[in-house]
Design an enzyme around this catalytic site. Structure first.
Site, PDB file in Angstrom:
ATOM      1  N   HIS A 116       0.809  -1.213   0.000  1.00 15.53           N
ATOM      2  CA  HIS A 116       0.000   0.000   0.000  1.00 15.53           C
ATOM      3  C   HIS A 116       0.848   1.271   0.000  1.00 15.53           C
ATOM      4  O   HIS A 116       0.338   2.361  -0.206  1.00 15.53           O
ATOM      5  CB  HIS A 116      -0.976   0.001   1.187  1.00 15.53           C
ATOM      6  CG  HIS A 116      -0.335   0.134   2.526  1.00 15.53           C
ATOM      7  ND1 HIS A 116      -0.176  -0.916   3.387  1.00 15.53           N
ATOM      8  CD2 HIS A 116       0.188   1.205   3.158  1.00 15.53           C
ATOM      9  CE1 HIS A 116       0.417  -0.502   4.495  1.00 15.53           C
ATOM     10  NE2 HIS A 116       0.644   0.775   4.381  1.00 15.53           N
ATOM     11  N   ASP A 155       0.306  -7.820   1.759  1.00 10.10           N
ATOM     12  CA  ASP A 155       0.704  -6.417   1.814  1.00 10.10           C
ATOM     13  C   ASP A 155       2.212  -6.247   1.759  1.00 10.10           C
ATOM     14  O   ASP A 155       2.807  -5.554   2.593  1.00 10.10           O
ATOM     15  CB  ASP A 155       0.143  -5.753   3.064  1.00 10.10           C
ATOM     16  CG  ASP A 155       0.156  -4.224   2.963  1.00 10.10           C
ATOM     17  OD1 ASP A 155       0.394  -3.708   1.857  1.00 10.10           O
ATOM     18  OD2 ASP A 155      -0.068  -3.559   3.985  1.00 10.10           O
ATOM     19  N   SER A 235       4.604   2.785   8.006  1.00  9.83           N
ATOM     20  CA  SER A 235       4.210   1.635   7.215  1.00  9.83           C
ATOM     21  C   SER A 235       5.298   1.253   6.220  1.00  9.83           C
ATOM     22  O   SER A 235       5.834   2.089   5.502  1.00  9.83           O
ATOM     23  CB  SER A 235       2.930   1.949   6.451  1.00  9.83           C
ATOM     24  OG  SER A 235       2.339   0.768   5.997  1.00  9.83           O
TER      25      SER A 235
END
Length: 405
Positions: A116, A155, A235
């Site tokens: 992402h 992910d 992230s």
């Protein structure tokens, strides 16, 4: 975590997070494209996938037996980077710019992050990669990078530096299956754009099942929960163990109010799942997950007694998708809804999976863990309890497909 429009979601990525999908599981992500559950490349006790030689390093663990955050930061921060992803022309005011973290895993310029961070995954539209990527090192120097590939299910994103002009300091990858609750960990990344930041804490829990953000209909199984403060911008960054080995990719924050702020609970994708993704991306340019087409729930001793099953534990098959590999092999789903022990609308009457290829199954997540290590077209032998006896069912696994539309 990508500091993009997803920040308002109830489960917010530390710029978002996702999980790896397989083909079976509690809630059943492998059950069908709109299933309530998920399937993820799980953190298993088996040996993690071996990375190709050009995607790994020979960096030694941090010496010593204690936990020395200062030493970990000193040795590992040069290998942690800030990633800037441009969705459009860098010179246009309409271009969306996302910022996340990543870490160098080999001298050949490979950098690991979340999918992402480098795509628009989770925004409800067709997944599109960033058009331009730049990596900023701890010393402030920047370099251009290109996307190698991504895996929405667990992910994971893999990029590679375009040139070799900057000196690289790879970080070693550990074994997430060895993670234990209470062990100290260190997270390095760029929270809220504050590059090269260190946070420390402990592993709060393992084997967590959490909502996936990159594929909205799936969950991440076996995520590592930590109380090390992480927030937007972290992230894609590494979660280190006491020896300075990466055991997870920081991916998500979950908050009661849905803000995803640093008062929430942090989660990391297990590095063993990421290793599998990287190995397949480099070998085939894509990641494939096995698919069974069943939905399962946990069968516990108390439920087994209440529902009159002949086994105490296993994965209760509550549904089998028509035309799926599981259906063709003859696996049977439930046929009646019951309310028992405070559990509402539990579907009873189906097979109970007690083993796959001889490996015991104690619950729904075990099905995910085992199938995650198998490949499409493999034949898996399911041992199931049915009608007071046990039988073996051979299932030729299919391949999981992403939802469309």
């Amino acid at each position: 975590m990508r500091a993009g429009p997803l920040a308002a979601l109830i489960v917010v990525a530390a710029v978002l997070g996702g999980g790896a999908a397989l083909g079976i599981g509690k809630g059943a992500g492998w059950f069908d494209q709109k299933s309530r559950t998920v399937v993820v490349n799980a953190n298993t006790a088996s040996a993690p996938a071996a990375l190709p030689a050009n995607a790994r390093s020979s960096v030694a663990p941090v010496p010593g037996k204690g936990f020395d955050p200062e030493r970990i930061f000193q040795l590992r921060s040069p290998g942690v980077v800030t990633i800037f992803a441009y969705f459009g022309d860098p010179g246009s005011q309409a271009t969306e710019i996302s910022q996340g973290s990543g870490f160098v895993i080999s001298p050949k310029g490979y950098v690991l992050t979340n999918s992402h961070v480098i795509t628009n995954a989770g925004e409800g539209a067709d997944v599109k990669p960033a058009e331009h990527l730049y990596v900023e090192f701890a010393d402030g120097d920047r370099a251009e990078a290109k996307i190698v590939g991504w895996d929405l299910y667990d992910d994971v994103g893999l990029i590679r530096l375009v040139s070799d002009e900057h000196r690289l300091t790879p970080v070693p990858l550990g074994n997430s299956a060895a993670a234990r609750v209470g062990e100290p960990v260190a997270a390095i990344g760029s929270p809220l754009g504050n590059e090269n930041s260190l946070a420390v804490g402990v592993v709060s829990a393992i084997h967590r099942s959490i909502d996936a953000l990159t594929v909205q209909t799936y969950k991440v199984v076996d995520a590592i929960q930590t109380d090390a403060p992480i927030t937007h911008g972290n992230s894609g960054g590494p979660l280190f163990d006491a020896r300075g080995r990466v055991i997870g990719i920081n991916a998500q924050i979950r908050s009661a109010n849905g803000t995803g702020n640093d008062t929430g609970v942090g989660f990391a994708i297990p590095i063993n799942a990421a290793k599998r993704s990287v190995a397949q991306l480099l070998a085939k340019g894509r990641v494939a997950y096995a698919y069974v087409g069943i939905e399962t729930d946990d069968l516990t001793p108390s439920l087994a007694r209440a529902l009159h099953y002949s086994v105490d534990r296993g994965a209760l098959v509550v549904n089998v998708k028509a035309g799926s590999p599981g259906a063709r092999a003859g696996l049977r789903g439930g046929n009646s809804e019951v309310n028992v022990l405070g559990i509402q609308n539990l579907v009873s009457g189906g097979d109970v999976i007690t083993a796959i290829n001889g490996t015991p199954v104690d619950g729904a997540d075990d099905v995910v863990r085992i199938v995650s290590n198998l490949d499409p077209k493999d034949v898996a032998v399911f041992t199931v309890a049915r009608g007071g006896g046990q039988r073996k069912v051979a299932v030729t696994l299919g391949e999981r497909q992403l939802p469309t539309g």
